[in-house]
Design an enzyme around this catalytic site. Structure first.
Site, PDB file in Angstrom:
ATOM      1  N   GLY A  35       9.955 -20.866  25.182  1.00  0.00           N
ATOM      2  CA  GLY A  35      11.357 -20.459  25.113  1.00  0.00           C
ATOM      3  C   GLY A  35      12.338 -21.575  25.421  1.00  0.00           C
ATOM      4  O   GLY A  35      13.544 -21.391  25.275  1.00  0.00           O
ATOM      5  N   VAL A  36      11.857 -22.735  25.843  1.00  0.00           N
ATOM      6  CA  VAL A  36      12.629 -23.942  26.144  1.00  0.00           C
ATOM      7  C   VAL A  36      13.975 -23.695  26.847  1.00  0.00           C
ATOM      8  O   VAL A  36      14.938 -24.410  26.593  1.00  0.00           O
ATOM      9  CB  VAL A  36      12.825 -24.855  24.895  1.00  0.00           C
ATOM     10  CG1 VAL A  36      11.491 -25.229  24.282  1.00  0.00           C
ATOM     11  CG2 VAL A  36      13.695 -24.217  23.820  1.00  0.00           C
ATOM     12  N   CYS A  37      14.043 -22.732  27.754  1.00  0.00           N
ATOM     13  CA  CYS A  37      15.253 -22.487  28.562  1.00  0.00           C
ATOM     14  C   CYS A  37      16.471 -22.186  27.701  1.00  0.00           C
ATOM     15  O   CYS A  37      17.586 -22.540  28.072  1.00  0.00           O
ATOM     16  CB  CYS A  37      15.607 -23.684  29.444  1.00  0.00           C
ATOM     17  SG  CYS A  37      14.445 -23.983  30.750  1.00  0.00           S
ATOM     18  N   ASN A  38      16.274 -21.628  26.534  1.00  0.00           N
ATOM     19  CA  ASN A  38      17.422 -21.375  25.672  1.00  0.00           C
ATOM     20  C   ASN A  38      17.336 -19.959  25.092  1.00  0.00           C
ATOM     21  O   ASN A  38      17.015 -19.769  23.920  1.00  0.00           O
ATOM     22  CB  ASN A  38      17.461 -22.432  24.556  1.00  0.00           C
ATOM     23  CG  ASN A  38      18.825 -22.496  23.908  1.00  0.00           C
ATOM     24  OD1 ASN A  38      19.381 -21.452  23.555  1.00  0.00           O
ATOM     25  ND2 ASN A  38      19.358 -23.681  23.750  1.00  0.00           N
TER      26      ASN A  38
END
Ligand SMILES: *Cc1c(COP(=O)(O)O)cnc(C)c1O
Length: 801
Positions: free
Chosen positions: A395-398
């Site tokens: 989810g790469v913090c986004n």
């Protein structure tokens, strides 16, 4: 240098970087590093310059009057100014506050707004990093702006509305850390120019953007009010962040209540409570406590050496834009033999690869197989890790960007959340949709070769070149469904989870229980701090620890290579016998599952393992078999199986059903032929960490073995008529752990690379079969012996189709 670089052609610049990085970025040798959006790398020259600076003078804590202290203060102010100039920010109009990272910079802004009496209204762009999203929790009202049109309406907010004078903050990323889209920088100017909203402020998150693109604040009126930066993402080192504040907006920080360390002039404690906050500049008011002075010294070296090595940021920007276009175009053109695209790329419609104004050097994508089914990201990660390719998945913090790209509705995200991503998160495709992306990102020291190599990698493993049938169909076993071709070649138990196996002596009958072979995974090694069970994946040296069972002495013996030292613990669990102060009951976790383990408190035991593995750890014993879920005996990675139906090989149904692992020597021989045909090194059976190795007669003529026969087996009877029946539960899912040489502890690429090419079924790389006592046999107890004959029974469904 800077001059020479600016006149180079793109090709010449690329070969210059290629050459330069061999000297300056030694850690990149053999690695393909594609996670510059996580952090970029530091050069040798930067580290040497930093070291020289540190050794050159005496630097004290800035808050005093000694010469060393004054020197530090001077250094901090010089570097602060230099960094402002780096962004063409005039110190007349801007101040720069050092912070721990970009998130801390954002929190400073959030705190300032939170202290405003009337509260504030918050708008943030859907592409925001979680650090920006979190600000909403302090706002009186907040809104996620899901498109540029919505931003336009928010920015152009018209006069006459009842909330005309409302305090508002709009935050957005200059570049999405998910898909690399670069968002319009002029939103900041437009917010300021809108006369009806004089009390609207802009917060620009430039953490991702600034690493490969120049930020220019020379036009003061167009600059954001607040800009958050991650300096390690620009220079690779030091680990620092910064907040640049337009001085116009500085009064907002007046309401700040906390003071501490450097931000207060005088404090009266005890009876009368009073303090005088630092007046002076904004940074003096906001930098609580001692500044990270040594990091700031490193920043000076970073600014200097970065320029020397790369020329200008414009140069970095065009270099990375060019590479990103090649990467994007290359991925987009990858097609399976049947014409289907292999990659789905998540690109914003307003951005264009090759145009540095709209797109940064990041590509977010997912892979599909030739039938159009999604490839699991963990699958990609495992292969990438074997090939020393560094990328990021998930989810790469986004959260907003991911939801939009993957068309995930909020309820789906919640459902995915509650479905859980545990122990390697193998279930990253839920309800037929991916839950995350593969993100590859480039940086200043990336080169064309990185791009080509990565494209080759995707092509090699994820693009079907020929429309061949399934690589290894279940060659339906011969006419009979019950056969006696195999025998038990060897039996192995792994007394300590993830350590070396102990081979059961030939001819010794061995108890087989519901939860597996006796003494298998009876112990584990846990970290002293976290009580988490250690695994060979992170600690390959565990393979070198060789426990053995000594029934005569009643102990488990452990030795380590290169050392005559041995420790022993009693085999007996009898509490009367030794459970005095030897054990401490602890809540431990094995593969993410909480268990109650009993830790050995003996210093000798702890020291032995700590020394052998180089991490603070000790031995623990699993709770009694009856109270433990068998799933924790084997690494969860083997067990997590999609619950979908599939013909071949059969996936196991429940994750806690796999007490024993069986492999076939014939299959291993076939695999090794394939590995050797490509010039690779044959795999030793020990890498598969099986309990039972089955083999066919050694006298079979060549070509008469039946490799992969186990794919079709349902059960086997071991040791003749009266022997126990064992059931096969399904194929064992493999990861890069099979690449750890169990003798040397070294990592190889094989056999995982060949397995991934020849034994991948719906994204799962299978070798060996999970095995358990058949239901009717449970609770009875039985034994098996190395050398026993084996009668196998094939599954009915393998004759279908
Ligand atoms: C990395 C990143 C952050 C977080 O930065 P930290 O320095 O880790 O706090 C925030 N926003 C974006 C766009 C990022 O890329």
């Amino acid at each position: 240098m800077a001059g020479a670089v600016s006149s180079m052609t793109p090709e010449a610049y690329n070969s210059y970087i290629e050459h330069m990085r061999r000297e300056q970025y030694l850690m990149l040798k053999d690695a393909i590093y594609l996670d510059h959006a996580g952090t970029t790398l530091y050069s040798k020259r930067l580290m040497e310059s930093f070291q020289a600076e540190m050794m050159s003078s005496l630097f004290g804590n800035p808050h005093s009057a000694s010469p060393s202290s004054l020197r530090s203060t001077q250094m901090v102010e010089d570097v602060r100014l230099e960094l402002l100039r780096y962004f063409h920010a005039d110190p007349e109009h801007f101040d720069l506050v050092f912070t721990a990272n970009a998130t801390a910079a954002i929190k400073l802004v959030m705190e300032a707004f939170r202290e405003q009496k009337e509260g504030f209204s918050y708008g943030y762009h859907v592409d925001s990093h979680t650090s920006i999203v979190g600000v909403r929790e302090s706002a009186k009202a907040h809104q996620c702006l899901e498109s540029d049109e919505e931003v336009g309406r928010w920015v152009g907010h018209h006069a006459g509305a009842s909330d005309e004078d409302e305090l508002r903050l709009f935050a957005y990323p200059a570049q999405s850390n998910m898909n690399g889209r670069r968002l319009p920088l002029d939103w900041c100017r437009r917010i300021r120019e809108n006369l009806s909203s004089r009390r609207s402020y802009s917060l620009l998150d430039a953490a991702a953007y600034a690493s490969t693109s120049p930020l220019d604040f020379s036009h003061v009126e167009a600059a954001p009010d607040f800009t958050a930066l991650s300096l390690y993402k620009i220079f690779g080192f030091p680990d620092l962040g910064a907040l640049i504040v337009r001085k116009d907006a500085a009064p907002l920080f007046q309401g700040r209540r906390y003071f501490g360390g450097g931000t207060v002039d005088m404090v009266v404690c005890m009876k009368e409570q009073w303090h005088a906050k630092k007046g002076g500049s904004l940074h003096e008011q906001l930098e609580d406590g001692s500044l990270p002075i040594h990091s700031i010294i490193a920043l000076k070296s970073a600014l200097q050496t970065h320029k020397e090595l790369f020329g200008s940021l414009d140069r970095i920007s065009s270099h990375t834009a060019r590479l990103a276009k090649e990467l994007h175009d290359g991925l987009r053109s990858l097609k399976h033999a049947n014409g289907r695209s292999a990659c789905t790329i998540y690109k914003h419609t307003r951005s264009e690869y090759g145009s540095a104004a709209t797109q940064g050097p990041i590509v977010a994508f997912n892979l599909c197989d030739s039938k159009g089914k999604w490839v699991s990201n963990t699958e990609v990660e495992k292969l990438a890790s074997v090939k020393n390719i560094h990328l990021r998945t998930g989810g790469v913090c986004n959260p907003g960007g991911i939801a939009q790209a993957l068309c995930l509705a909020p309820w789906e995200m919640l459902e995915n959340f509650s479905a859980g991503h545990r122990c390697g998160g193998e279930n990253d495709i839920l309800n037929g949709k991916p839950t995350g992306v593969i993100r590859v990102s480039l940086g200043a020291m990336s080169t064309q070769l990185d791009v080509t190599r990565f494209l080759d990698f995707v092509h090699e493993f994820f693009v079907d070149r020929l429309a061949l049938p399934q690589p290894m169909g279940p060659s339906g076993p011969a006419q009979m469904s019950a056969e006696q071709r195999f025998h038990v070649e060897s039996l192995t138990v792994y007394p300590i989870k993830s350590c070396a196996g102990w081979q059961i002596p030939h001819g010794t009958p061995w108890a087989i229980r519901d939860e597996g072979l006796a003494w298998d995974r009876e112990w584990c090694i846990v970290h002293q701090g976290t009580s988490k069970a250690l695994s060979q994946k992170q600690h390959p040296r565990m393979a070198l620890l060789r426990p053995s069972i000594d029934f005569k002495a009643g102990v488990l013996r452990m030795g380590a290579p290169g050392s005559a030292e041995q420790v022993t613990v009693p085999l007996s669990k009898d509490p009367n016998y030794f459970e005095t102060t030897d054990f401490a009951q602890r809540n431990a976790t094995v593969c993410g599952e909480p268990i109650k383990a009993r830790l050995y408190t003996s210093d000798t035991v702890a020291e032995f393992f700590t020394k052998a593995l180089g991490v603070p750890c000790t031995l623990a014993r699993f709770p009694a078999a009856s109270s433990q879920s068998p799933s924790i005996r084997h690494s969860k990675a083997h067990l997590q199986q999609a619950r979908q139906r599939s013909n071949v090989p059969r996936p196991i149904l429940l994750s806690n059903e796999s007490p024993i692992l069986t492999i076939s020597r014939s299959s291993l021989n076939r695999l090794n032929e394939q590995i050797k045909a490509k010039g690779g090194k044959a795999a030793h059976p020990s890498v598969f960490r099986a309990n039972i190795v089955l083999a066919e007669s050694p006298f079979l003529p060549p070509g008469h073995e039946q490799p992969w026969a186990e794919d079709a087996w349902q059960s086997m009877r071991v040791g003749g008529e009266d022997g126990p029946v064992l059931e096969f539960l399904g194929g064992c899912r493999r990861c890069q752990m099979v690449c750890i040489d169990q003798v040397s502890g070294e990592k190889n690429q094989e056999p995982f690379v060949t397995l991934a090419k020849t034994r991948r079924f719906e994204g799962r790389v299978l070798f060996g079969v999970h095995t358990a006592l058949a239901a009717e046999q449970r609770g009875v107890g039985a034994t098996i012996t190395a050398g026993d004959v084996v009668e196998t029974v094939a599954r009915a469904d393998t004759f279908e189709a």
